[in-house]
Scaffold this motif. Structure first.
Motif, short mmCIF file in Angstrom:
data_model
loop_
_atom_site.label_atom_id
_atom_site.label_comp_id
_atom_site.label_asym_id
_atom_site.label_seq_id
_atom_site.Cartn_x
_atom_site.Cartn_y
_atom_site.Cartn_z
N TYR A 196 45.05 34.20 39.26
CA TYR A 196 44.13 35.18 38.42
C TYR A 196 42.54 34.87 38.58
O TYR A 196 41.77 35.80 38.94
N GLU A 197 42.22 33.56 38.18
CA GLU A 197 41.00 33.17 38.15
C GLU A 197 40.29 33.19 39.59
O GLU A 197 39.07 33.33 40.07
N THR A 198 41.11 32.51 40.80
CA THR A 198 40.84 32.47 41.94
C THR A 198 40.71 33.92 42.50
O THR A 198 39.47 34.09 43.12
N SER A 199 41.38 34.80 42.02
CA SER A 199 41.36 36.23 42.45
C SER A 199 39.77 36.71 42.19
O SER A 199 39.12 37.39 42.80
N LYS A 200 39.58 36.42 40.80
CA LYS A 200 38.23 36.85 40.32
C LYS A 200 36.97 36.37 41.02
O LYS A 200 35.93 36.76 41.29
N LYS A 201 37.16 35.13 41.37
CA LYS A 201 36.09 34.46 42.23
C LYS A 201 35.87 34.80 43.39
O LYS A 201 34.78 35.03 44.24
N ILE A 202 37.21 35.25 44.08
CA ILE A 202 37.01 36.07 45.35
C ILE A 202 36.17 37.15 45.45
O ILE A 202 35.40 37.68 46.02
N GLN A 203 36.71 38.15 44.36
CA GLN A 203 36.19 39.55 44.21
C GLN A 203 34.61 39.26 43.93
O GLN A 203 33.96 40.15 44.57
N ALA A 204 34.36 38.33 43.09
CA ALA A 204 32.74 38.14 42.83
C ALA A 204 31.99 37.85 44.09
O ALA A 204 30.95 38.11 44.35
N LYS A 205 32.56 36.84 44.94
CA LYS A 205 31.96 36.63 46.26
C LYS A 205 31.72 37.66 47.31
O LYS A 205 30.95 37.82 48.12
N LEU A 206 32.76 38.60 46.99
CA LEU A 206 32.68 39.81 48.00
C LEU A 206 31.92 40.71 47.43
O LEU A 206 30.89 41.38 48.35
N GLN A 207 31.47 40.77 46.29
CA GLN A 207 30.42 41.82 45.70
C GLN A 207 29.10 41.01 46.35
O GLN A 207 28.10 41.84 46.33
N GLU A 208 29.10 40.00 46.23
CA GLU A 208 27.72 39.22 46.60
C GLU A 208 27.13 39.55 47.93
O GLU A 208 26.21 39.78 47.99
N ILE A 209 28.18 39.91 48.91
CA ILE A 209 27.81 40.20 50.27
C ILE A 209 28.01 41.73 50.66
O ILE A 209 27.96 42.05 51.66
N GLY A 210 28.55 42.18 49.62
CA GLY A 210 28.59 43.82 49.57
C GLY A 210 29.64 44.38 50.41
O GLY A 210 29.55 45.40 51.09
N ILE A 211 30.52 43.68 50.26
CA ILE A 211 32.11 44.03 50.96
C ILE A 211 33.01 44.99 50.01
O ILE A 211 33.19 44.20 48.93
N PRO A 212 33.18 45.96 50.15
CA PRO A 212 34.10 46.85 49.21
C PRO A 212 35.54 46.21 49.35
O PRO A 212 35.95 45.56 50.36
N TYR A 213 36.44 46.39 48.27
CA TYR A 213 37.68 45.65 48.21
C TYR A 213 38.55 46.50 47.24
O TYR A 213 37.80 47.32 46.16
N THR A 214 39.63 46.49 47.41
CA THR A 214 40.71 46.55 46.14
C THR A 214 41.47 45.52 46.04
O THR A 214 41.70 44.55 46.65
N ALA A 215 42.11 45.53 44.85
CA ALA A 215 42.87 44.37 44.31
C ALA A 215 44.03 44.70 43.64
O ALA A 215 44.58 45.81 43.47
N GLY A 216 44.86 43.54 43.37
CA GLY A 216 46.05 43.80 42.83
C GLY A 216 47.52 43.72 43.34
O GLY A 216 48.35 43.85 42.98
N TYR A 217 47.24 43.43 45.03
CA TYR A 217 48.29 43.48 45.58
C TYR A 217 49.13 42.51 45.29
O TYR A 217 48.54 41.16 45.46
N ALA A 218 50.58 42.47 45.16
CA ALA A 218 51.54 41.34 44.96
C ALA A 218 50.69 40.49 43.44
O ALA A 218 50.97 39.15 43.58
N GLY A 219 50.32 41.10 42.81
CA GLY A 219 49.62 40.51 41.58
C GLY A 219 48.07 40.19 41.76
O GLY A 219 47.33 40.90 41.03
N THR A 220 47.89 39.46 42.61
CA THR A 220 46.58 38.82 42.66
C THR A 220 45.93 38.98 43.87
O THR A 220 44.66 38.37 44.14
N GLY A 221 46.54 39.57 44.99
CA GLY A 221 46.02 39.99 46.19
C GLY A 221 44.85 40.76 46.51
O GLY A 221 44.85 41.45 45.52
N ILE A 222 43.98 40.64 47.26
CA ILE A 222 42.73 41.40 47.67
C ILE A 222 42.63 41.90 48.98
O ILE A 222 42.94 41.12 50.09
#
Length: 404
Positions: A34-60
């Motif tokens: 869960y925290e790993t997923s949040k960190k990845i999402q924050a890094k994607l936001q940092e470089i402007g890449i849109p994403y969706t999350a929650g696949y298989a629980g924590t996948g992005i």
């Protein structure tokens, strides 16, 4: 003009290393990322890449849109860690008791983020889309995370034409890539056998059915499956890795538990070994007056590289790293959940050389002392991004069709 990304990763090398070390300090096990997923999402936001999350629980799923319509290429990294107590002594060693990134998934995640950063910066120079797949639970056979992500619709909107993944590999030096057509990693089944005998006093064995003796006979005869039932030209391994039984030196054991694994490449060999496994275990137990309860788990299938995409990785690596960068390699019978994606989409899985210069300090994957040479991170970042670009241009030239 097709983007050439050689050397483009140097300006983000420090950021990739820092991200990898942050993930390494705080590892999370399969299904707990869960925290790993949040960190990845924050890094994607940092470089402007849109994403969706929650696949298989924590996948992005990150989606990079290129310049107009075109092929879709997916890149995958696994994000989970292992239940291992780290013993490296590194300044960024795991801060979580009993958990460690001992298989390099922290590096895979950081390099995929870095590759996304490079692709985002030049997205006006290539058509189509690149999908960034951050997969949980790779270390959770037989379920894994690939099939659950597909079931949860990770590709429902964006269907990839092909998919790629890389894995850090301590058996190759930095600057070398391991890739081959066909089998790259093995099918990984697992079994548990409970042998039920009849206990009693050690001085009166005639009144008992000794579960330890039965277990010994079963283990010995299991070894004949590979040596006498499998074609010597085919690969198969059957290993009993754990035995537990008995309560005292003067008591005949009434129960023994065996656990182990079966590794193969070909589906027909896998089925033959499985069939013979049941025959040997049940037959020996019955012949000796015991009962055997078998739990057999069909694990990840073999990781089979599509010939065209394996060759594409080879060509890209040679252009990026030189003609000596892709030595001939033999496949490995280790299991890999990326095979779940390759069942649905053609692609290739390759090894990224991360061996240390000092081999006395080099330990294998899943060892508590495992380390990588971080000079490989910028290489893996550039290679992953260039593989995506080269695949897109290849598909665009062929009208979106994978060819042999």
């Amino acid at each position: 003009m097709k983007p050439v990304l050689k050397g483009k990763g140097k300006h983000i090398e420090d950021a990739v290393i820092a991200f990898r070390r942050e993930l390494h300090r705080y590892p999370e096990l399969s299904g707990e990322e869960y925290e790993t997923s949040k960190k990845i999402q924050a890094k994607l936001q940092e470089i402007g890449i849109p994403y969706t999350a929650g696949y298989a629980g924590t996948g992005i799923l990150g989606v990079i849109e290129g310049n107009g319509p075109g092929p879709t290429v997916a890149l995958r990294a696994d994000i989970d860690a292992l239940p291992i107590q780290e013993e490296t002594g590194l300044p960024y060693a795991s801060q979580v008791q009993g958990k460690m990134h001992a298989c390099g998934h922290d590096a895979h995640t950081a390099m995929l983020w870095g590759a996304g950063s490079l692709l985002q910066a030049c997205k006006d120079r290539w058509p189509g889309k690149v999908l960034m797949v951050f997969q949980p639970a790779e270390e959770f056979p037989p379920i894994g995370g690939a099939q659950p992500m597909i079931h949860d619709g990770v590709f429902a909107e964006h269907q990839p034409d092909c998919i790629f993944a890389q894995h850090v590999w301590p058996g190759l030096p930095v600057g070398q890539i391991g890739v081959r057509p066909g089998p790259m990693m093995g099918a990984s089944d697992r079994f548990e056998v409970v042998i039920e005998g009849r206990g009693g006093h050690a001085s009166m064995p005639h009144q008992t059915v000794d579960a330890i003796v039965v277990a010994n006979a079963i283990i010995t005869n299991l070894q004949t499956i590979v040596s006498r039932n499998v074609n010597p030209l085919d690969a198969a391994v059957l290993t009993v890795g754990r035995i537990e039984g008995g309560v005292s030196h003067n008591v005949v054991a009434d129960k023994v538990v065996l656990e182990g694994t079966v590794r193969t490449f070909k589906p027909e060999v896998k089925q033959k070994v499985k069939t013979q496994f049941f025959s040997v275990v049940e037959g020996m137990a019955q012949a000796m007056g015991a009962r055997a309860l078998i739990r057999y788990y069909d694990g990840y299938p073999a990781t089979e590289n599509h010939p065209r995409w394996a060759e594409q990785v080879r060509q890209t690596a040679r252009e990026l790293l030189g003609p000596e960068s892709t030595p001939d390699v033999e496949p490995c019978l280790g299991g890999e959940d990326f095979s779940g994606f390759l069942l649905h989409y053609p692609g290739a899985y390759y090894w990224l050389g991360t061996g240390l210069d000092d081999q006395s300090k080099q330990f294998p994957l899943h060892d508590p002392r495992f380390q990588i040479d971080e000079r490989a991170l910028v290489i893996g970042t550039e290679l992953l991004a260039q593989v995506a670009v080269d695949a897109i241009f290849h598909l665009a030239e062929k009208g979106g069709q994978t060819v042999e």
